[in-house]
Design a protein around this motif. Structure first.
Motif, PDB file in Angstrom:
ATOM      1  N   ASN A 286       0.862  -1.118  -0.130  1.00  0.00           N
ATOM      2  CA  ASN A 286      -0.060  -0.075  -0.026  1.00  0.00           C
ATOM      3  C   ASN A 286       0.921   1.216  -0.185  1.00  0.00           C
ATOM      4  OD1 ASN A 286      -2.866  -1.387   0.675  1.00  0.00           O
ATOM      5  ND2 ASN A 286      -1.338  -2.162   2.135  1.00  0.00           N
ATOM      6  N   VAL A 287       0.334   2.358  -0.506  1.00  0.00           N
ATOM      7  CA  VAL A 287       0.869   3.744  -0.323  1.00  0.00           C
ATOM      8  C   VAL A 287       0.000   4.525   0.499  1.00  0.00           C
ATOM      9  CG1 VAL A 287       1.728   5.716  -1.696  1.00  0.00           C
ATOM     10  CG2 VAL A 287       2.016   3.242  -2.670  1.00  0.00           C
ATOM     11  N   VAL A 288       0.836   4.973   1.606  1.00  0.00           N
ATOM     12  CA  VAL A 288       0.172   5.846   2.553  1.00  0.00           C
ATOM     13  C   VAL A 288       0.851   7.161   2.674  1.00  0.00           C
ATOM     14  CG1 VAL A 288      -0.725   5.972   4.890  1.00  0.00           C
ATOM     15  CG2 VAL A 288      -0.330   3.574   3.852  1.00  0.00           C
ATOM     16  N   THR A 289       0.243   8.270   2.438  1.00  0.00           N
ATOM     17  CA  THR A 289       0.725   9.581   2.729  1.00  0.00           C
ATOM     18  C   THR A 289      -0.060  10.352   3.443  1.00  0.00           C
ATOM     19  OG1 THR A 289       1.428   9.097   0.040  1.00  0.00           O
ATOM     20  CG2 THR A 289       1.670  11.266   0.947  1.00  0.00           C
ATOM     21  N   ASN A 290       0.773  11.596   4.277  1.00  0.00           N
ATOM     22  CA  ASN A 290       0.150  12.355   4.908  1.00  0.00           C
ATOM     23  C   ASN A 290      -0.532  11.992   6.089  1.00  0.00           C
ATOM     24  OD1 ASN A 290       1.275  14.655   3.275  1.00  0.00           O
ATOM     25  ND2 ASN A 290      -0.233  13.929   1.861  1.00  0.00           N
ATOM     26  N   ALA A 291      -0.729  10.640   6.497  1.00  0.00           N
ATOM     27  CA  ALA A 291      -1.648  10.300   7.835  1.00  0.00           C
ATOM     28  C   ALA A 291      -1.264  11.035   8.972  1.00  0.00           C
ATOM     29  CB  ALA A 291      -1.359   8.672   8.010  1.00  0.00           C
ATOM     30  N   ILE A 292      -2.128  11.323   9.812  1.00  0.00           N
ATOM     31  CA  ILE A 292      -1.846  12.091  11.004  1.00  0.00           C
ATOM     32  C   ILE A 292      -1.455  11.438  12.151  1.00  0.00           C
ATOM     33  CG2 ILE A 292      -3.145  14.217   9.876  1.00  0.00           C
ATOM     34  CD1 ILE A 292      -5.578  13.299  11.373  1.00  0.00           C
ATOM     35  N   TRP A 293      -1.469   9.945  12.005  1.00  0.00           N
ATOM     36  CA  TRP A 293      -1.050   9.160  13.154  1.00  0.00           C
ATOM     37  C   TRP A 293      -0.178   8.229  12.503  1.00  0.00           C
ATOM     38  CZ3 TRP A 293      -0.701  10.419  17.871  1.00  0.00           C
ATOM     39  CH2 TRP A 293      -0.778   9.414  18.846  1.00  0.00           C
ATOM     40  N   ASP A 294      -0.166   7.162  12.994  1.00  0.00           N
ATOM     41  CA  ASP A 294       0.636   5.906  12.560  1.00  0.00           C
ATOM     42  C   ASP A 294       0.140   5.460  11.068  1.00  0.00           C
ATOM     43  OD1 ASP A 294       2.420   5.902  14.589  1.00  0.00           O
ATOM     44  OD2 ASP A 294       1.023   4.710  15.961  1.00  0.00           O
TER      45      ASP A 294
END
Length: 396
Positions: A286-294
């Protein structure tokens, strides 16, 4: 139930009409079957004919009646939403078992008419309040579509309710593929609740609105939530604490939208009861960007494999948590080959960990851990005395 020309056609032809000389003898198994199950969808006032037709097609599928699109390669009845049409839902869309809802190039927004309406745009068919385990009708696929639960409220200048978009409950054999979900208020883009054997693949999950008072609980903001059928969080069927198992979350994109910030996390959970655990979960590529937690934070989950994810500009990376009570020891956690960083500081200038685990009590340890071959700015093992590793864990 309305009875129109389409039903009459099924009674006469699809239902098995036989031409005998100049007359017609009608057999009625199709309509009899439809009557036996009946409609599973609500029919709220104010929806356009396209949505009414979609609900009727889903009701037909619940009764084993295939429409013009036929069946897919797995034998599921295909119900095809009208491409290019904005479907303004005024109540849940109910998807029955053995059904493939093909929403390719269709748009769905919410304009629910009642505060009493269960607030998820889509729910699978759960026959009764006593349906438990994984016993609701199974073998469901939803493909494509653009889904936005707050768009209509923004246009109308009204306050949107908190809402899930896709919720699956007490079922099995689920595929969710290629959905694009925008701007979820407070809850989840996809909730798998008491689900066995589900795949979420190639979905785009953009934008989350933080609930008031949850600024210190941003782990609550799972774009894809694994939940169990508990006393306060069951959408339909029995409140029997059934967990999720055999779940694949692969090749999805999680980010902010054009108007809202990003999610707290791509995938996780925040519910636990004694002696119940989620299990056999793969979170890969997966590609996760800018998450505000883990970016990825499984909770109370064992036999979990977190591999090959790309995490950029998030507040934290991968963080696996045991249940924070005197119950539920976990076994087998693999965190391998993930790319984490750079991490993004919060307003206080702090970042969380690149890769980490947490065990909270001696009675709920984590065993058989493998952490290797990750690229990350930091590693942490909180309460390492309650962890055991397959081999020495990665620390840099």
């Amino acid at each position: 139930m309305e009875f129109g020309r389409r039903d009459a056609f099924r009674l006469g032809i699809a239902g098995g009409a036989a031409l005998l000389g100049a007359g017609v003898t009608q057999a009625v198994p199709a309509y009899a079957a439809r009557r036996a199950v009946g409609p599973v969808n609500p029919y709220p006032a104010g929806e356009d004919g396209t949505i009414v037709a979609l609900r009727r097609a889903l009701d037909d599928a619940a009764n084993g009646i295939a429409g013009p699109a036929g069946r897919d390669d797995q034998g599921r009845i295909i119900v095809r939403a009208v491409a290019g049409h904005r479907h303004v839902l005024r109540a849940n869309l109910i998807v029955p078992g053995n059904t493939h809802l093909d929403a390719t190039n269709a748009r769905f927004v919410a304009d629910f008419v009642s505060s009493g309406t269960h607030k998820t745009m889509v729910l699978n068919h759960v026959p009764s309040a006593t349906t438990g385990g994984y016993d609701a009708p199974c073998t469901i696929k939803i493909t494509g579509g653009s889904w936005d639960p707050i768009w209509q409220s923004v246009q109308d200048g009204t306050t949107a309710p908190a809402m899930n978009v896709i919720t699956m409950q007490h079922t099995s054999d689920v595929e969710l593929t290629g959905l694009t979900i925008y701007n979820v208020k407070w809850w989840h883009a996809i909730e798998l609740n008491a689900v066995r054997d589900a795949t979420v693949r190639g979905c785009n999950l953009y934008g989350w609105i933080v609930p008031p008072g949850f600024e210190e609980k941003l782990w609550h903001g799972e774009a894809i939530q694994l939940d169990l059928a508990g006393s306060t969080n069951t959408w339909a069927g029995a409140k029997d604490n059934t967990p999720c198992t055999d779940i694949r979350i692969v090749e999805n994109t999680c980010d902010k939208s054009g108007s809202q910030g990003s999610w707290g996390t791509l995938a996780g959970s925040h519910t636990a009861v004694p002696d119940v655990r989620h299990s056999q979960v793969w979170i890969e590529n997966n590609v996760v960007t800018n998450a505000i937690w883990d970016a990825i934070t499984p909770f109370n989950t064992e036999a979990v494999y977190i591999r090959g994810n790309q995490i950029t500009n998030c507040h934290g990376g991968v963080y696996v948590r045991a249940a924070n009570s005197e119950v539920n020891p976990l076994t087998t956690v693999e965190i391998t080959g993930n790319s984490v960083g750079p991490l993004r500081p919060n307003d206080q200038g702090k970042v969380r960990w690149g890769v980490g685990l947490a065990a909270y009590t001696r009675a709920a340890p984590i065993g058989d851990i493998l952490v290797s071959d990750n690229t990350a700015p930091s590693f942490v093992y909180n309460n390492r005395q309650w962890m055991s590793f397959r081999r020495p864990p990665q620390t840099s």
